[in-house]
Design an enzyme around this catalytic site. Structure first.
Site, short mmCIF file in Angstrom:
data_model
loop_
_atom_site.label_atom_id
_atom_site.label_comp_id
_atom_site.label_asym_id
_atom_site.label_seq_id
_atom_site.Cartn_x
_atom_site.Cartn_y
_atom_site.Cartn_z
N TYR A 1 58.01 -0.65 -61.72
CA TYR A 1 58.07 0.54 -61.49
C TYR A 1 58.44 1.30 -62.66
CZ TYR A 1 59.89 4.35 -58.19
OH TYR A 1 59.89 5.51 -57.72
N TYR B 1 69.68 5.02 -67.40
CA TYR B 1 70.74 5.30 -68.07
C TYR B 1 70.90 4.61 -69.25
CZ TYR B 1 75.52 7.12 -69.28
OH TYR B 1 76.56 7.43 -70.10
N ARG C 1 63.10 9.89 -63.10
CA ARG C 1 64.15 9.53 -62.59
C ARG C 1 65.19 8.76 -63.47
NH1 ARG C 1 64.24 10.57 -56.54
NH2 ARG C 1 66.49 9.76 -56.59
N ILE D 1 52.52 3.18 -53.00
CA ILE D 1 54.07 2.95 -52.44
C ILE D 1 54.48 4.42 -52.09
CG2 ILE D 1 56.12 2.02 -52.73
CD1 ILE D 1 55.10 -0.07 -54.61
N LYS E 1 53.83 0.22 -60.18
CA LYS E 1 53.92 1.41 -59.34
C LYS E 1 54.14 2.45 -60.37
CE LYS E 1 56.86 4.10 -56.06
NZ LYS E 1 58.14 4.01 -55.26
N THR F 1 64.18 3.70 -54.06
CA THR F 1 64.97 4.94 -54.18
C THR F 1 64.98 5.46 -53.03
OG1 THR F 1 63.91 4.87 -56.42
CG2 THR F 1 64.61 6.90 -55.69
N THR F 2 63.84 5.62 -52.20
CA THR F 2 63.89 6.21 -50.98
C THR F 2 64.77 5.85 -49.79
OG1 THR F 2 61.54 6.72 -51.40
CG2 THR F 2 62.22 7.13 -49.19
#
Length: 294
Positions: free
Chosen positions: A135, A109, A140, A206, A164, A46-47
């Site tokens: 994850y 989504y 999000r 992380i 994570k 994501t980052t």
């Protein structure tokens, strides 16, 4: 044995002014992270703005990181997708490129059911032989993995080895560890909850903060794992203003601003992300100064 113990960096992807990936700058960031004792590189998460990369860019970036790191520390590739077939393809290509593991975000989504999540992750993991880390970041993705789902996957799929955890719910984390009998590599996905998650059996984080303070995050986790809980707890508490500032707008807006404040010149963000609001930049600048990062 865990893919890594300690603080792995969820690395940003530096961009040129024309929004192309700046591979020369990425090379510099990788070397700086290794010099700062980061314990693993997590690339194209994501980052790293993977959501706005083409599949070709995604794989080029993963291959570049693997090539430059040269096995000095683990490289874990973000290969998750809301399309199972896409996640399979990216994961297979990452394995072929030499990734040490993959990080697989929950499908966003689509909002799969728990049985759908089990099928999704099982399908991906069976197509590769390298370790996979789940994850869980429902804030999000809009899709939360239940502790029982995580436990089922870890117990029944050999190369699904960890999670994570970024739900923010420590009771949820405790349930995961209980249902897995502790046999899971647990990583904090929230920089402000590293020590609490380590106290429940976690092996590391992380980290977004590691982009700007790799040695600090490494030392915090290492202190805890070596039994110096008091030092680790103080470091966690001292880092809270910085954690808050780095998440006062959606990640990775603040962390790219922070790196640019440090003179790293990581460039801009891809739309729909926009530059950090001026008032929030001042909050971030103060937090960075208080931690002696600028």
């Amino acid at each position: 044995m865990a893919l890594f113990e300690g603080a792995g960096v969820a690395l940003v992807t530096p961009m040129k002014e024309n929004h192309e990936i700046n591979f020369d700058k990425l090379d510099e960031l990788l070397e700086e992270q290794i010099a700062g004792q980061t314990d693993a590189i997590i690339i194209c998460g994501t980052t790293g703005e993977s959501a706005t990369m083409t599949e070709e860019e995604h794989m080029d970036t993963i291959r570049f990181a693997i090539d430059r790191v040269k096995g000095r520390i683990p490289v874990i590739a973000g290969t998750g997708s809301n399309c199972t077939a896409t996640a399979v393809q990216l994961s297979k290509e990452a394995e072929a490129a030499g990734a040490d593991g993959v990080l697989l975000v929950t499908p966003y989504y689509n909002k799969a059911t728990q049985n759908g999540l089990i099928a999704h992750y099982t399908t991906i993991a069976k197509e590769i032989s390298i370790p996979a880390i789940l994850y869980n970041v429902p804030s999000r993705t809009g899709c939360a993995m239940a502790p029982a789902t995580i436990a089922s996957l870890v117990k029944n799929v050999d190369n699904i080895v960890g999670v994570k955890e970024a739900s923010g719910d420590l009771s949820n984390v405790a349930k995961i560890m209980n249902l897995c009998d502790g046999n899971i590599d647990l990583y904090s996905g929230n920089d402000d909850q590293v020590v609490p998650i380590l106290s429940l059996g976690g092996v590391g984080v992380i980290s977004v903060v590691s982009n700007v303070a790799p040695k600090f995050m490494h030392d915090m986790v290492t202190s805890y794992l070596k039994g110096d809980v008091k030092t680790a707890a103080k470091m966690q508490i001292d880092s809270i203003p910085l954690c808050n500032a780095l998440f006062c707008e959606v990640n990775p807006i603040p962390v790219k601003a922070a790196l640019n404040m440090m003179g790293k010149e990581v460039g801009t963000l891809r739309a729909p992300l926009t530059e950090m609001e001026p008032q929030n930049q001042e909050i971030l600048r103060k937090a960075m100064a208080d931690m002696k990062l600028i």
